[in-house]
Design a protein around this motif. Structure first.
Motif, PDB file in Angstrom:
ATOM      1  N   HIS A  87      27.383  -5.055  24.897  1.00 47.64           N
ATOM      2  CA  HIS A  87      26.486  -4.025  24.357  1.00 47.64           C
ATOM      3  C   HIS A  87      25.392  -4.736  23.588  1.00 47.64           C
ATOM      4  CE1 HIS A  87      29.343  -4.745  21.091  1.00 47.64           C
ATOM      5  NE2 HIS A  87      28.717  -3.937  20.254  1.00 47.64           N
ATOM      6  N   HIS A 108      24.378  -4.800  20.400  1.00 42.78           N
ATOM      7  CA  HIS A 108      24.453  -5.290  19.016  1.00 42.78           C
ATOM      8  C   HIS A 108      24.283  -6.807  19.031  1.00 42.78           C
ATOM      9  CE1 HIS A 108      26.813  -1.460  17.720  1.00 42.78           C
ATOM     10  NE2 HIS A 108      25.513  -1.253  17.789  1.00 42.78           N
ATOM     11  N   HIS A 130      26.525  -9.765  19.747  1.00 47.63           N
ATOM     12  CA  HIS A 130      27.014  -9.846  21.131  1.00 47.63           C
ATOM     13  C   HIS A 130      25.904 -10.239  22.112  1.00 47.63           C
ATOM     14  CE1 HIS A 130      30.733  -7.572  20.086  1.00 47.63           C
ATOM     15  NE2 HIS A 130      29.954  -7.223  19.088  1.00 47.63           N
ATOM     16  N   HIS A 164      32.317   3.090  20.164  1.00 50.13           N
ATOM     17  CA  HIS A 164      31.683   2.185  19.197  1.00 50.13           C
ATOM     18  C   HIS A 164      30.153   2.270  19.361  1.00 50.13           C
ATOM     19  CE1 HIS A 164      30.778  -1.447  16.900  1.00 50.13           C
ATOM     20  NE2 HIS A 164      30.082  -1.875  17.931  1.00 50.13           N
ATOM     21  N   ASP A 218      33.494  -4.675  21.260  1.00 48.74           N
ATOM     22  CA  ASP A 218      33.984  -4.065  20.019  1.00 48.74           C
ATOM     23  C   ASP A 218      34.820  -2.820  20.280  1.00 48.74           C
ATOM     24  OD1 ASP A 218      32.734  -5.977  18.502  1.00 48.74           O
ATOM     25  OD2 ASP A 218      31.031  -4.716  17.945  1.00 48.74           O
TER      26      ASP A 218
HETATM   27 ZN   LIG Z   1      29.020  -3.800  18.124  1.00 48.65          ZN
END
Ligand SMILES: [Zn+2]
Length: 323
Positions: free
Chosen positions: A72, A74, A77, A161, A180
């Protein structure tokens, strides 16, 4: 002998400690099949030299890396994905359809993350976010299957998430690269009872109902292990899934029970989460000093409080029909 920040797992998977934040906080995975390789999650821009060092260590030419796969967007990551792509001439970026636009044009991602960490905090933590050219990006919708030199990787849309999150099932090792979506499990909290796990409710897309549903879909594959980004490979999937569900429920209950709003509300939610996690860790047989435990949890608890605040506000607006 392996590099000190690498752990070799069965079936040609290497867990790489990206070095983001502290040791054993943030992982990226290298998956190999025949002569080919893929990275799943990348850490930040600052972590890219370490990932390239892993290729050198195993003697994998950069042109043999076929895919870079952030679970994803974020930045712990995906922050390094663009720079990594710049260093890997043959690689395609595999992205969730909701993530792809932000990796091609990261300006909103940078603005959103700066809002959480502040401008200076952003630079120090994440460095740069290098855009990826659109023609190198492949979108992976739910059910998409990729063959890494004959090794199938199956993508499962995984809201809960974040809505731009997928998990990647590797049938060969019967494990999910879970980002996550299978929570956070720090190795410092391992005891004779095994791993300890809790939910990460990072802003702005935490959605408990979607998350419970996602967990059901992941478990339908009967995985035997989960490769979580924070941190490493965990087994005992059924027990941990139960505990993760409990954690999601507990944190969302805290969000709805805390009456105060704004800064005071977030501080109160954070304190309630600390209390709950410290109690859970004691029951789990973890005997680390409380100050150290709090320090290990601090960033997650702060982000969780922000995410819960956003979630309960979204919920309130939906119930009153406000926009
Ligand atoms: Zn995350």
């Amino acid at each position: 002998m392996t590099l000190k920040y690498c752990t070799e797992l069965p079936e040609q998977i290497v867990c790489i400690d990206t070095g983001y934040g502290r040791d054993q906080l943030d992982a990226a995975y290298l998956v190999r099949a025949g002569e080919r390789a893929a990275f799943i999650d990348t850490g930040t821009y600052h972590c890219v030299p370490r990932l390239l060092g892993v290729l050198d260590y195993y003697g994998i030419p950069r042109a043999h890396v076929d895919y870079v796969i952030p679970t994803h967007v974020h930045l712990d990551h995906a922050g390094g994905a663009g720079e990594l792509m710049r260093q890997l001439p043959q690689a395609r970026l595999i992205a969730h359809p909701r993530a792809a636009p932000h990796l091609i044009d990261p300006s909103r991602l940078i603005a959103g993350t700066s809002a959480v960490y502040g401008e200076a905090g952003f630079r120090q933590r994440f460095g740069e976010v290098v855009p990826v050219s659109a023609e190198r990006v492949i979108e992976a919708p739910d059910g998409f299957t990729l063959e890494l030199d004959g090794r199938p990787l199956v993508f499962v849309d995984s809201p809960g998430h974040a809505r731009h999150h997928f998990c990647v099932y590797d049938a060969r090792s019967r494990g999910f690269f879970a980002g996550d979506t299978f929570g956070v499990s720090f190795r410092e909290f391992d005891t004779e009872k095994g791993a300890f796990i809790f939910a990460t409710t990072t802003p702005p897309q935490f959605d408990p109902d979607a998350w419970y549903h996602t967990l059901e879909r992941l478990l339908a594959h009967a995985p035997q292990r989960m490769y979580v980004t924070h941190f490493g490979c965990v087994e005992e999937v059924a027990r941990l899934a139960d505990e993760l569900r409990r954690s999601i429920r507990e944190f969302s209950d805290i969000a709805l029970e805390v009456a105060s709003v704004g800064e005071a509300g977030r501080a109160r939610m954070a304190e309630r989460m600390f209390e709950s996690l410290l109690q859970g860790l004691r029951a789990h047989g973890c005997h680390l000093p409380q100050a150290q435990t709090r320090e290990l949890l601090r960033l997650d608890v702060e982000l969780n409080a922000q995410g819960l605040d956003v979630w309960r506000e979204r919920r309130r607006k939906a119930s009153t029909g406000e926009r």
